[in-house]
Write a protein that holds these residues in place. Sequence first.
Motif, PDB file in Angstrom:
ATOM      1  N   ILE A  66       1.561  81.342 102.239  1.00 48.64           N
ATOM      2  CA  ILE A  66       0.488  80.400 101.878  1.00 48.64           C
ATOM      3  C   ILE A  66      -0.521  81.078 100.963  1.00 48.64           C
ATOM      4  CG2 ILE A  66      -1.474  79.088 102.787  1.00 48.64           C
ATOM      5  CD1 ILE A  66       0.257  78.595 105.325  1.00 48.64           C
ATOM      6  N   GLN A  67      -0.923  82.305 101.317  1.00 46.92           N
ATOM      7  CA  GLN A  67      -1.936  83.029 100.550  1.00 46.92           C
ATOM      8  C   GLN A  67      -1.410  83.518  99.200  1.00 46.92           C
ATOM      9  OE1 GLN A  67      -3.160  86.143 103.238  1.00 46.92           O
ATOM     10  NE2 GLN A  67      -4.610  84.833 104.332  1.00 46.92           N
ATOM     11  N   ASP A  68      -0.196  84.067  99.184  1.00 45.55           N
ATOM     12  CA  ASP A  68       0.330  84.702  97.971  1.00 45.55           C
ATOM     13  C   ASP A  68       0.963  83.721  96.990  1.00 45.55           C
ATOM     14  OD1 ASP A  68      -0.515  87.017  99.130  1.00 45.55           O
ATOM     15  OD2 ASP A  68       1.475  87.877  99.458  1.00 45.55           O
ATOM     16  N   TYR A  69       1.553  82.660  97.521  1.00 42.78           N
ATOM     17  CA  TYR A  69       2.313  81.757  96.650  1.00 42.78           C
ATOM     18  C   TYR A  69       1.728  80.346  96.576  1.00 42.78           C
ATOM     19  CZ  TYR A  69       5.621  85.562  97.358  1.00 42.78           C
ATOM     20  OH  TYR A  69       6.207  86.807  97.434  1.00 42.78           O
ATOM     21  N   GLY A  70       0.673  80.095  97.326  1.00 37.34           N
ATOM     22  CA  GLY A  70       0.032  78.798  97.267  1.00 37.34           C
ATOM     23  C   GLY A  70       0.866  77.656  97.829  1.00 37.34           C
ATOM     24  N   ILE A  71       1.793  77.972  98.722  1.00 34.06           N
ATOM     25  CA  ILE A  71       2.624  76.937  99.342  1.00 34.06           C
ATOM     26  C   ILE A  71       1.796  76.179 100.380  1.00 34.06           C
ATOM     27  CG2 ILE A  71       4.723  76.479 100.673  1.00 34.06           C
ATOM     28  CD1 ILE A  71       5.254  77.587  97.892  1.00 34.06           C
ATOM     29  N   ASP A  72       1.930  74.876 100.375  1.00 32.55           N
ATOM     30  CA  ASP A  72       1.185  74.051 101.332  1.00 32.55           C
ATOM     31  C   ASP A  72       1.632  74.356 102.758  1.00 32.55           C
ATOM     32  OD1 ASP A  72       1.057  71.145 102.881  1.00 32.55           O
ATOM     33  OD2 ASP A  72      -0.650  71.511 101.537  1.00 32.55           O
ATOM     34  N   ARG A  73       0.682  74.386 103.676  1.00 29.38           N
ATOM     35  CA  ARG A  73       0.979  74.734 105.065  1.00 29.38           C
ATOM     36  C   ARG A  73       2.023  73.806 105.681  1.00 29.38           C
ATOM     37  NH1 ARG A  73      -1.450  78.083 108.478  1.00 29.38           N
ATOM     38  NH2 ARG A  73      -3.201  78.372 107.029  1.00 29.38           N
ATOM     39  N   SER A  74       2.016  72.536 105.282  1.00 24.82           N
ATOM     40  CA  SER A  74       2.940  71.571 105.859  1.00 24.82           C
ATOM     41  C   SER A  74       4.392  71.815 105.449  1.00 24.82           C
ATOM     42  CB  SER A  74       2.542  70.153 105.456  1.00 24.82           C
ATOM     43  OG  SER A  74       2.612  69.988 104.049  1.00 24.82           O
ATOM     44  N   SER A  75       4.602  72.543 104.359  1.00 26.23           N
ATOM     45  CA  SER A  75       5.960  72.760 103.874  1.00 26.23           C
ATOM     46  C   SER A  75       6.390  74.223 103.892  1.00 26.23           C
ATOM     47  CB  SER A  75       6.097  72.221 102.442  1.00 26.23           C
ATOM     48  OG  SER A  75       5.166  72.851 101.575  1.00 26.23           O
ATOM     49  N   VAL A  76       5.517  75.099 104.399  1.00 26.11           N
ATOM     50  CA  VAL A  76       5.809  76.526 104.327  1.00 26.11           C
ATOM     51  C   VAL A  76       7.012  76.913 105.180  1.00 26.11           C
ATOM     52  CG1 VAL A  76       4.207  77.182 106.191  1.00 26.11           C
ATOM     53  CG2 VAL A  76       4.810  78.848 104.413  1.00 26.11           C
ATOM     54  N   ALA A  77       7.185  76.306 106.345  1.00 30.77           N
ATOM     55  CA  ALA A  77       8.319  76.652 107.208  1.00 30.77           C
ATOM     56  C   ALA A  77       9.639  76.302 106.536  1.00 30.77           C
ATOM     57  CB  ALA A  77       8.202  75.934 108.555  1.00 30.77           C
ATOM     58  N   ALA A  78       9.694  75.137 105.918  1.00 29.95           N
ATOM     59  CA  ALA A  78      10.909  74.700 105.232  1.00 29.95           C
ATOM     60  C   ALA A  78      11.202  75.593 104.027  1.00 29.95           C
ATOM     61  CB  ALA A  78      10.782  73.246 104.795  1.00 29.95           C
ATOM     62  N   GLU A  79      10.150  75.966 103.299  1.00 26.44           N
ATOM     63  CA  GLU A  79      10.327  76.821 102.127  1.00 26.44           C
ATOM     64  C   GLU A  79      10.819  78.204 102.539  1.00 26.44           C
ATOM     65  OE1 GLU A  79      10.050  77.992  98.006  1.00 26.44           O
ATOM     66  OE2 GLU A  79      10.410  76.156  99.140  1.00 26.44           O
ATOM     67  N   CYS A  80      10.308  78.699 103.645  1.00 25.93           N
ATOM     68  CA  CYS A  80      10.731  80.002 104.151  1.00 25.93           C
ATOM     69  C   CYS A  80      12.223  79.984 104.489  1.00 25.93           C
ATOM     70  CB  CYS A  80       9.901  80.361 105.384  1.00 25.93           C
ATOM     71  SG  CYS A  80      10.081  82.077 105.917  1.00 25.93           S
ATOM     72  N   LYS A  81      12.665  78.935 105.153  1.00 26.37           N
ATOM     73  CA  LYS A  81      14.076  78.806 105.507  1.00 26.37           C
ATOM     74  C   LYS A  81      14.945  78.691 104.257  1.00 26.37           C
ATOM     75  CE  LYS A  81      13.444  76.655 110.051  1.00 26.37           C
ATOM     76  NZ  LYS A  81      13.668  75.436 110.874  1.00 26.37           N
ATOM     77  N   ARG A  82      14.466  77.932 103.270  1.00 26.98           N
ATOM     78  CA  ARG A  82      15.235  77.727 102.044  1.00 26.98           C
ATOM     79  C   ARG A  82      15.448  79.039 101.297  1.00 26.98           C
ATOM     80  NH1 ARG A  82      14.685  77.317  96.739  1.00 26.98           N
ATOM     81  NH2 ARG A  82      12.452  77.790  96.816  1.00 26.98           N
ATOM     82  N   VAL A  83      14.376  79.810 101.119  1.00 25.82           N
ATOM     83  CA  VAL A  83      14.471  81.063 100.368  1.00 25.82           C
ATOM     84  C   VAL A  83      15.334  82.077 101.117  1.00 25.82           C
ATOM     85  CG1 VAL A  83      13.197  83.021  99.426  1.00 25.82           C
ATOM     86  CG2 VAL A  83      12.288  80.703  99.189  1.00 25.82           C
ATOM     87  N   ASN A  84      15.142  82.173 102.433  1.00 29.59           N
ATOM     88  CA  ASN A  84      15.939  83.120 103.208  1.00 29.59           C
ATOM     89  C   ASN A  84      17.410  82.734 103.220  1.00 29.59           C
ATOM     90  OD1 ASN A  84      13.927  84.960 103.885  1.00 29.59           O
ATOM     91  ND2 ASN A  84      13.337  83.832 105.721  1.00 29.59           N
ATOM     92  N   ARG A  85      17.690  81.436 103.240  1.00 28.20           N
ATOM     93  CA  ARG A  85      19.080  80.986 103.182  1.00 28.20           C
ATOM     94  C   ARG A  85      19.708  81.365 101.844  1.00 28.20           C
ATOM     95  NH1 ARG A  85      18.247  76.162 104.548  1.00 28.20           N
ATOM     96  NH2 ARG A  85      18.082  75.234 102.464  1.00 28.20           N
TER      97      ARG A  85
END
Length: 202
Positions: free
Chosen positions: A137-156
Amino acid sequence: MDIRYICIEREYGSGGTKIARQAAERCGISCYGREIMENVAKKEQIGVKTLEEYEESVSGSILYSMFVISQSQTGDPDLLSQEGKLYVAETRVIRELSKSGPAIFVGHCASHALKDEQGVLRVFICGDEADKQQRIIQDYGIDRSSVAAECKRVNRRRSNYYSLCTQKKWTDMQNYDIVMDSSRLGLDGCADVLCALYNNKH
């Protein structure tokens, strides 16, 4: 082991890139992360965004991985998918960069690209889920509501690409010489460990 190259795989949000750059600066050696992709993009005359899309589309199938690896060994790039061509191009760039001297490589399956070299330290950096999400959230400006999904996507994406290139599981800790938790050690602490290992074994 005389450490010449440190190759880092990392969970999204673990701070792996910051750790790598900090350690490289302290040790007085080069650090390559996104520079690998930029180098490939320049050589292939294609946009970095397009290359990232190729990584995104990689299949996680072990059969697909075996096919790409076998085709890459034929030496005929025309037989490869775009993802396979990316793997071959990145491997070539990593090997070229390694000739410039000791360095830290971030991502891009660098340890596999340098598997025939001496002095390769394989590192995996992980972290607490809440801590990683806050950093994203702090480094990439990802919205808190979508950060979990984005984390899973990138790690996948990272996991699938690692499987494609190595035919190994990204999260199998037996693939690494050292595993560090950046939530417990802190970014500075992780950089301290890498510097200590490099300076003591170089």
